[in-house]
Design an enzyme around this catalytic site. Structure first.
Site, PDB file in Angstrom:
ATOM      1  N   ASP A  72     -83.893   6.840  84.901  1.00 37.26           N
ATOM      2  CA  ASP A  72     -84.794   7.440  85.873  1.00 37.26           C
ATOM      3  C   ASP A  72     -86.068   7.860  85.160  1.00 37.26           C
ATOM      4  O   ASP A  72     -86.018   8.385  84.042  1.00 37.26           O
ATOM      5  CB  ASP A  72     -84.153   8.642  86.560  1.00 37.26           C
ATOM      6  CG  ASP A  72     -84.983   9.078  87.757  1.00 37.26           C
ATOM      7  OD1 ASP A  72     -84.938   8.371  88.790  1.00 37.26           O
ATOM      8  OD2 ASP A  72     -85.695  10.090  87.655  1.00 37.26           O
ATOM      9  N   THR A  73     -87.193   7.626  85.812  1.00 39.45           N
ATOM     10  CA  THR A  73     -88.501   7.943  85.232  1.00 39.45           C
ATOM     11  C   THR A  73     -89.265   8.867  86.165  1.00 39.45           C
ATOM     12  O   THR A  73     -89.275   8.665  87.379  1.00 39.45           O
ATOM     13  CB  THR A  73     -89.323   6.650  85.023  1.00 39.45           C
ATOM     14  OG1 THR A  73     -88.590   5.772  84.176  1.00 39.45           O
ATOM     15  CG2 THR A  73     -90.678   6.943  84.409  1.00 39.45           C
TER      16      THR A  73
END
Length: 192
Positions: A72-73
């Site tokens: 996840d960014t």
């Protein structure tokens, strides 16, 4: 490097391209989870939780003996998480906020295999030059901002906005390769 075989819990074509770049064999099985930040959750805790919950969702949705990798960014400005914009107006507001300043990009990676969990976090800084309304409008017209954290993809047209960066380029794109390969090694999924 021995090829690993795993499930990538992501619909992101960028993550798939990066993982293929380092010779990992994988199938794609996106995770369907609620990606809302919890109240008072720090950006770091948020990306770590999202990566973990994506991996858990795929592990629990199927009977698989394969390792599951998720990431996840988030783009972070003044402690505020800029996720994927809901529409072009929100994307415009995000780009105005990023104009002529630096922001942090956090990407968490989680690998689950044989009842164990391996995690890592990549932290990078990106500094944009000043953006005028015309540049922002042209960029929004490309459609690149629509599905990207912070409303931009450094690997596309927005590369022209970047005055400087430090940290992991692949982490900014969405899958920090150094950290990912080290997790695979730690789990003994590939040779040193």
């Amino acid at each position: 490097m021995r090829e690993a075989e795993l499930i990538l819990a992501s619909a992101s074509p960028r993550r798939a391209e990066l993982l293929a770049q380092v010779g990992v064999r994988f199938t794609v099985q996106p995770a369907d989870i609620d990606e809302s930040p919890a109240e008072s959750e720090s950006a770091e805790d948020y990306v770590r939780r999202m990566a973990r919950e994506k991996a858990e969702a795929v592990v629990h949705n199927g009977e698989t003996a394969l390792p599951v990798l998720a990431a996840d960014t988030s783009v972070v400005v003044d402690g505020e998480i800029l996720g994927k914009p809901g529409d072009r107006d929100e994307a415009r507001r995000m780009l105005v906020c990023l104009s002529d300043r630096c922001h942090e990009v956090l990407t968490a990676v989680c690998l689950m295999w044989q009842g164990r969990q391996y995690e890592s976090l990549s932290r990078s800084e990106v500094c944009f030059g000043p953006l005028d309304d015309g540049q922002i409008s042209q960029y929004l017209a490309t459609g690149e901002a629509d599905d990207k954290a912070g409303a931009y993809g450094i690997q596309g047209h927005a590369a022209a906005f970047v005055r400087s960066m430090s940290g992991s380029y692949s982490g900014i794109v969405g899958l920090p390769l150094y950290e990912t390969v080290n997790l695979l090694r730690e789990a003994r999924l590939e040779n040193e």
